[in-house]
Design a protein around this motif. Structure first.
Motif, mmCIF file in Angstrom:
data_model
loop_
_atom_site.group_PDB
_atom_site.id
_atom_site.type_symbol
_atom_site.label_atom_id
_atom_site.label_comp_id
_atom_site.label_asym_id
_atom_site.label_seq_id
_atom_site.Cartn_x
_atom_site.Cartn_y
_atom_site.Cartn_z
ATOM 1 N N CYS A 1 -34.465 25.928 27.229
ATOM 2 C CA CYS A 1 -34.813 25.519 28.598
ATOM 3 C C CYS A 1 -33.983 24.325 29.047
ATOM 4 C CB CYS A 1 -36.296 25.163 28.681
ATOM 5 S SG CYS A 1 -37.404 26.556 28.531
ATOM 6 N N ALA B 1 -37.685 25.781 23.580
ATOM 7 C CA ALA B 1 -37.705 24.559 24.388
ATOM 8 C C ALA B 1 -36.286 24.015 24.586
ATOM 9 C CB ALA B 1 -38.587 23.513 23.713
ATOM 10 N N TYR C 1 -41.364 29.232 27.356
ATOM 11 C CA TYR C 1 -40.048 28.595 27.262
ATOM 12 C C TYR C 1 -38.923 29.620 27.394
ATOM 13 C CZ TYR C 1 -42.307 24.307 25.578
ATOM 14 O OH TYR C 1 -43.062 23.179 25.462
#
Length: 425
Positions: free
Chosen positions: A244, A241, A60
């Motif tokens: 991202c 995450a 990530y």
């Protein structure tokens, strides 16, 4: 057994084999010829080594860094930092340090910082009168801060190997990373005055305001990542995450610089890089298991205790060894090989494993730009288009500055632990 776990890896490393193949060969030789264990143990431990929740953050963070590095993020950060440092002598060099530090809080990959910032900063520094060796050395060295400043990928790997909290490691890395950045910036200012280059410019509030507005979305990434972790909103893996998603939204819809094809290509590049990391993690995990089964760490602890080695002398020995190893191995390989051996000794001597982790990071950061195999050197050579001799000349003073920072961080533990106390208490 010592032949398989000691001599075989050394010989294969000297012959230039990839580190994962070195470890896998040593493991196989040990299992087949010296241990009465089925080869199924190899497969089980290979997969077990990467079965760690913390390691999910690696792809990530790499992906977020890939996305942010493909657009104008670096230039926006440069404009923001330079608009604030323009009244200082050597402002372009200071901007390089500041931008690399902020970029490190987005990417966590040192080579990416050297490549991205080098393209933007080297031409204007040379144009402004900076000596080529000095400019090249600064760019090559400053990228190493990225594995000390969170979110550092090597810190995640160390946390998994040492069973230490990644948020604690991230908190501990902030002050040491900023300390080294401050040392480098002070040296740049001193050299600019001494060499009469890098003239200052008047501060323009309008320019600063425009650069701040333009760089606001880029600056938002580290704020979301670190603010979310220490605000208790999400874990480091969840923060990666979120980073991202944030990077996709910013580069695709706000900056409008990347197409869906570019985003897919970044994902492919991330997959390849992640695979390179995890295969080393898997093989090193089995190697560590073999060392533990054969009681190598326990024997090392007993030997050092018999010599009466204290904290200070142990840390000095470790620093020397790590600086040498860092010249030949990449940080992830060195962490995975040495952590299982050193952590039992660290705990036996009463050294905080978080503090030791930061000492380890700084040592291996120096290895990123020291000959003969410092990866940042070869990235800089490729990006800047200059010969290795020029880079080697330029990195020497910066290596000395990092050593000063390493000495302070090693023997003043609160420089690392203060961040943990401030952010997690």
């Amino acid at each position: 057994m010592s032949f398989a776990l000691g001599l075989v890896p050394i010989v294969l490393l000297l012959l230039g084999f990839p580190i994962f193949l070195v470890l896998l060969t040593a493991i196989t030789v040990a299992l087949v010829f010296f241990m009465n264990l089925p080869l199924a143990a190899l497969h089980q431990n290979l997969f077990g080594s990467v079965n760690a929740y913390a390691l999910l953050a690696i792809p990530y963070f790499i992906y977020a860094g890939e996305l942010m590095g493909r657009g104008s993020v670096a230039q926006r950060l440069v404009d923001f930092v330079q608009s604030g440092t323009s009244p200082l002598r050597g402002s372009l060099g200071i901007t390089t340090v500041g931008t690399a530090t902020i970029f490190g809080a987005i990417s966590g990959v040192s080579a990416a910082a050297v490549a991205t910032i080098g393209k933007v900063m080297y031409p204007p520094m040379v144009k402004d009168g900076y000596p080529k060796p000095f400019a090249a050395g600064l760019i090559t060295a400053v990228g190493a801060i990225d594995i000390i400043i969170p979110p550092s990928i090597p810190m995640i790997v160390y946390g998994a190997a040492a069973q230490e909290s990644v948020p604690r490691l991230y908190a501990a890395g902030m002050i040491p990373g900023l300390l080294i950045a401050a040392i480098l910036a002070a040296y740049v200012m001193w050299q600019a005055r001494r060499g009469n280059f890098g003239a200052s410019q008047p501060f323009e509030f309008k320019r600063f305001l425009q650069a701040t507005v333009r760089g606001l979305w880029a600056l938002g990434a580290p704020v979301i990542i670190l603010g979310g972790i220490y605000g208790g909103v999400f874990s480091p893996t969840e923060a990666a995450a979120v980073a991202c998603i944030y990077a996709i939204l910013v580069t695709r819809f706000v900056f409008r610089e990347l197409t869906w094809r570019d985003i897919l290509e970044a994902a492919v590049a991330t997959t390849r890089f992640t695979a390179q990391i995890l295969i080393v993690v898997a093989c090193a995990g089995v190697f560590s298991w073999l060392l533990t089964v054969n009681q190598v760490p326990a024997a090392l602890v007993a030997w050092l205790q018999s010599l009466g080695v204290g904290q200070w002398s142990f840390l000095l020995i470790v620093n020397v060894v790590l600086l040498l190893i860092g010249c030949f191995l990449d940080p992830l390989s060195a962490i995975l090989l040495l952590t299982p051996l050193l952590i039992p000794v660290v705990k036996a001597l009463g050294i905080d494993t978080v503090h030791f982790g930061i000492v380890l990071m700084v040592n291996l950061a120096i290895g990123l730009f020291t000959p003969p195999f410092g990866i940042n050197i070869f990235v800089a050579q490729s990006v800047l288009g200059i010969d290795l001799k020029t880079i080697y000349r330029g990195i020497l003073p910066f290596a000395a500055l990092y050593l000063i920072g390493l000495a302070l961080i090693t023997y003043v533990p609160w420089l690392s632990l203060a961040g943990v106390w401030l952010l997690l208490n």
